[in-house]
Design a protein around this motif. Structure first.
Motif, PDB file in Angstrom:
ATOM      1  N   GLY A  62       0.819  -1.207   0.000  1.00 12.76           N
ATOM      2  CA  GLY A  62       0.000   0.000   0.000  1.00 12.76           C
ATOM      3  C   GLY A  62       0.851   1.254   0.000  1.00 12.76           C
ATOM      4  O   GLY A  62       0.545   2.236  -0.690  1.00 12.76           O
ATOM      5  N   ASP A  63       1.943   1.236   0.777  1.00 13.76           N
ATOM      6  CA  ASP A  63       2.864   2.376   0.788  1.00 13.76           C
ATOM      7  C   ASP A  63       3.464   2.600  -0.595  1.00 13.76           C
ATOM      8  O   ASP A  63       3.571   3.741  -1.074  1.00 13.76           O
ATOM      9  CB  ASP A  63       3.986   2.151   1.798  1.00 13.76           C
ATOM     10  N   ALA A  64       3.882   1.509  -1.239  1.00 12.81           N
ATOM     11  CA  ALA A  64       4.508   1.622  -2.557  1.00 12.81           C
ATOM     12  C   ALA A  64       3.522   2.165  -3.585  1.00 12.81           C
ATOM     13  O   ALA A  64       3.889   2.991  -4.442  1.00 12.81           O
ATOM     14  CB  ALA A  64       5.033   0.255  -2.991  1.00 12.81           C
ATOM     15  N   ALA A  65       2.273   1.725  -3.511  1.00 14.91           N
ATOM     16  CA  ALA A  65       1.251   2.226  -4.438  1.00 14.91           C
ATOM     17  C   ALA A  65       1.008   3.709  -4.220  1.00 14.91           C
ATOM     18  O   ALA A  65       0.821   4.478  -5.173  1.00 14.91           O
ATOM     19  CB  ALA A  65      -0.043   1.429  -4.258  1.00 14.91           C
ATOM     20  N   MET A  66       1.010   4.128  -2.951  1.00 15.00           N
ATOM     21  CA  MET A  66       0.824   5.545  -2.637  1.00 15.00           C
ATOM     22  C   MET A  66       1.969   6.372  -3.205  1.00 15.00           C
ATOM     23  O   MET A  66       1.749   7.432  -3.814  1.00 15.00           O
ATOM     24  CB  MET A  66       0.752   5.748  -1.130  1.00 15.00           C
ATOM     25  N   VAL A  67       3.200   5.921  -3.011  1.00 17.14           N
ATOM     26  CA  VAL A  67       4.366   6.654  -3.512  1.00 17.14           C
ATOM     27  C   VAL A  67       4.301   6.789  -5.028  1.00 17.14           C
ATOM     28  O   VAL A  67       4.585   7.859  -5.580  1.00 17.14           O
ATOM     29  CB  VAL A  67       5.669   5.947  -3.083  1.00 17.14           C
ATOM     30  N   ALA A  68       3.905   5.712  -5.709  1.00 16.98           N
ATOM     31  CA  ALA A  68       3.777   5.767  -7.168  1.00 16.98           C
ATOM     32  C   ALA A  68       2.705   6.766  -7.592  1.00 16.98           C
ATOM     33  O   ALA A  68       2.891   7.532  -8.548  1.00 16.98           O
ATOM     34  CB  ALA A  68       3.458   4.375  -7.711  1.00 16.98           C
ATOM     35  N   ALA A  69       1.586   6.773  -6.876  1.00 18.91           N
ATOM     36  CA  ALA A  69       0.497   7.693  -7.212  1.00 18.91           C
ATOM     37  C   ALA A  69       0.912   9.141  -6.966  1.00 18.91           C
ATOM     38  O   ALA A  69       0.613  10.028  -7.768  1.00 18.91           O
ATOM     39  CB  ALA A  69      -0.747   7.354  -6.379  1.00 18.91           C
ATOM     40  N   LEU A  70       1.620   9.399  -5.876  1.00 18.48           N
ATOM     41  CA  LEU A  70       2.073  10.757  -5.588  1.00 18.48           C
ATOM     42  C   LEU A  70       3.105  11.214  -6.612  1.00 18.48           C
ATOM     43  O   LEU A  70       3.134  12.387  -6.999  1.00 18.48           O
ATOM     44  CB  LEU A  70       2.672  10.828  -4.182  1.00 18.48           C
ATOM     45  N   GLY A  71       3.949  10.285  -7.060  1.00 18.12           N
ATOM     46  CA  GLY A  71       4.957  10.633  -8.048  1.00 18.12           C
ATOM     47  C   GLY A  71       4.365  11.005  -9.391  1.00 18.12           C
ATOM     48  O   GLY A  71       4.991  11.721 -10.183  1.00 18.12           O
ATOM     49  N   ALA A  72       3.160  10.518  -9.650  1.00 12.40           N
ATOM     50  CA  ALA A  72       2.508  10.799 -10.931  1.00 12.40           C
ATOM     51  C   ALA A  72       1.567  11.999 -10.836  1.00 12.40           C
ATOM     52  O   ALA A  72       0.844  12.292 -11.797  1.00 12.40           O
ATOM     53  CB  ALA A  72       1.731   9.566 -11.389  1.00 12.40           C
ATOM     54  N   THR A  73       1.545  12.681  -9.694  1.00 12.11           N
ATOM     55  CA  THR A  73       0.630  13.802  -9.484  1.00 12.11           C
ATOM     56  C   THR A  73       1.412  15.084  -9.238  1.00 12.11           C
ATOM     57  O   THR A  73       2.388  15.097  -8.480  1.00 12.11           O
ATOM     58  CB  THR A  73      -0.279  13.535  -8.267  1.00 12.11           C
ATOM     59  N   ASP A  74       0.982  16.163  -9.877  1.00 11.63           N
ATOM     60  CA  ASP A  74       1.609  17.468  -9.669  1.00 11.63           C
ATOM     61  C   ASP A  74       0.959  18.149  -8.465  1.00 11.63           C
ATOM     62  O   ASP A  74      -0.200  18.546  -8.518  1.00 11.63           O
ATOM     63  CB  ASP A  74       1.458  18.336 -10.923  1.00 11.63           C
ATOM     64  N   LEU A  75       1.725  18.271  -7.384  1.00  6.23           N
ATOM     65  CA  LEU A  75       1.204  18.862  -6.150  1.00  6.23           C
ATOM     66  C   LEU A  75       1.779  20.256  -5.898  1.00  6.23           C
ATOM     67  O   LEU A  75       1.585  20.814  -4.820  1.00  6.23           O
ATOM     68  CB  LEU A  75       1.533  17.957  -4.953  1.00  6.23           C
ATOM     69  N   SER A  76       2.454  20.810  -6.883  1.00  6.28           N
ATOM     70  CA  SER A  76       3.161  22.076  -6.676  1.00  6.28           C
ATOM     71  C   SER A  76       2.230  23.234  -6.342  1.00  6.28           C
ATOM     72  O   SER A  76       2.648  24.201  -5.698  1.00  6.28           O
ATOM     73  CB  SER A  76       3.986  22.422  -7.920  1.00  6.28           C
ATOM     74  N   ALA A  77       0.980  23.151  -6.775  1.00  7.65           N
ATOM     75  CA  ALA A  77       0.042  24.261  -6.515  1.00  7.65           C
ATOM     76  C   ALA A  77      -0.561  24.195  -5.116  1.00  7.65           C
ATOM     77  O   ALA A  77      -1.214  25.147  -4.681  1.00  7.65           O
ATOM     78  CB  ALA A  77      -1.073  24.257  -7.553  1.00  7.65           C
ATOM     79  N   LEU A  78      -0.331  23.114  -4.399  1.00 10.47           N
ATOM     80  CA  LEU A  78      -0.924  22.932  -3.072  1.00 10.47           C
ATOM     81  C   LEU A  78       0.000  23.437  -1.974  1.00 10.47           C
ATOM     82  O   LEU A  78       1.228  23.376  -2.098  1.00 10.47           O
ATOM     83  CB  LEU A  78      -1.237  21.453  -2.819  1.00 10.47           C
ATOM     84  N   ARG A  79      -0.596  23.930  -0.889  1.00 14.62           N
ATOM     85  CA  ARG A  79       0.182  24.232   0.302  1.00 14.62           C
ATOM     86  C   ARG A  79       0.741  22.924   0.855  1.00 14.62           C
ATOM     87  O   ARG A  79       0.211  21.848   0.594  1.00 14.62           O
ATOM     88  CB  ARG A  79      -0.690  24.898   1.361  1.00 14.62           C
ATOM     89  N   TYR A  80       1.816  23.032   1.657  1.00 15.53           N
ATOM     90  CA  TYR A  80       2.441  21.816   2.148  1.00 15.53           C
ATOM     91  C   TYR A  80       1.486  20.996   3.011  1.00 15.53           C
ATOM     92  O   TYR A  80       1.463  19.765   2.926  1.00 15.53           O
ATOM     93  CB  TYR A  80       3.712  22.152   2.938  1.00 15.53           C
TER      94      TYR A  80
END
Length: 229
Positions: A62-80
């Motif tokens: 589950g952790d690995a799937a989450m990391v892959a999903a986050l890596g494929a998403t642009d989060l730069s517009a979000l606050r930390y």
């Protein structure tokens, strides 16, 4: 076993059909081995402690799937803080089809004999989130970030498991409130550091904290951190 491309994944997939009924137990382990076409010795070679190691592998997947999903998403517009909330939400949404397996895992790792394994898995999830979000801290902040996130994540998981609201809307509201609490605490710490009256009192703890380094700064000692002279 050589005929199965990924025997570990096959075992976990097979176990998810049995865990809702039998938990992460020896019965589930044996049934998963049979369904995956593995002998018990082969299954033990993959998961020496049986169902416990299989539950940990499910969590790590589950952790690995989450990391892959986050890596494929642009989060730069979000606050930390919003990025952290998004990461936790992604982690839970990915395992939503196997929610009962998560519940059974929580029960397993609540047992004193497996509590250390559960704490380690929780810490690894927090570490995976911070690493995926690009955390570069190398001092005491490395530990405090993960400790704080572990508390937020575990509380959110407990709420999520009992949430019956549409699309888990109540869980995401709960998550936002917990992160807001953390941000208020961080603002209070920052104000204390900048307060001229409190600065002398903070000097000692700040110096002590500056001596602690993250595990990534280690070489081969195997310890969880290091002390710098």
């Amino acid at each position: 076993m050589s005929d199965i491309p990924d025997p570990k994944a096959a075992m976990i997939d097979a176990a998810l059909m049995h865990v809702p009924f039998d938990g992460w137990s020896e019965a589930s382990f044996r049934a998963a081995a049979a369904d995956a076409g593995l002998s018990l010795p082969e299954a033990r070679a993959l998961f020496p402690r049986g169902a416990v190691d299989m539950a940990l592998a499910f969590h790590a997947r589950g952790d690995a799937a989450m990391v892959a999903a986050l890596g494929a998403t642009d989060l730069s517009a979000l606050r930390y803080s919003d990025r952290v909330a998004h990461a936790i939400r992604t982690r839970l949404e990915l395992v939503e089809p196997d929610k009962e397996a998560v519940r059974r895992g929580l029960t397993l790792f609540a047992l004193p004999i497996h509590a250390a394994d559960g704490a380690k898995a929780l810490w690894q999830t927090a570490d995976a989130i911070w690493t995926a979000l690009g955390d570069t801290s190398q001092d005491l902040n490395w530990y405090t970030k993960r400790a704080t996130l572990s508390g937020v994540y575990s509380a959110t998981v407990l709420y999520w498991l009992g949430d019956q609201s549409m699309d888990h809307a109540a869980t995401w509201s709960f998550l936002e409130r917990r992160i807001d609490d953390v941000m208020r605490f961080e603002r209070a710490k920052r104000a204390a550091r900048e307060n001229r009256l409190l600065k002398p009192l903070m000097a000692g703890p700040e110096w002590l904290a500056s001596r602690v380094k993250a595990p990534s700064a280690m070489s081969t000692s195997g310890l969880p951190g290091r002390w710098r002279r």
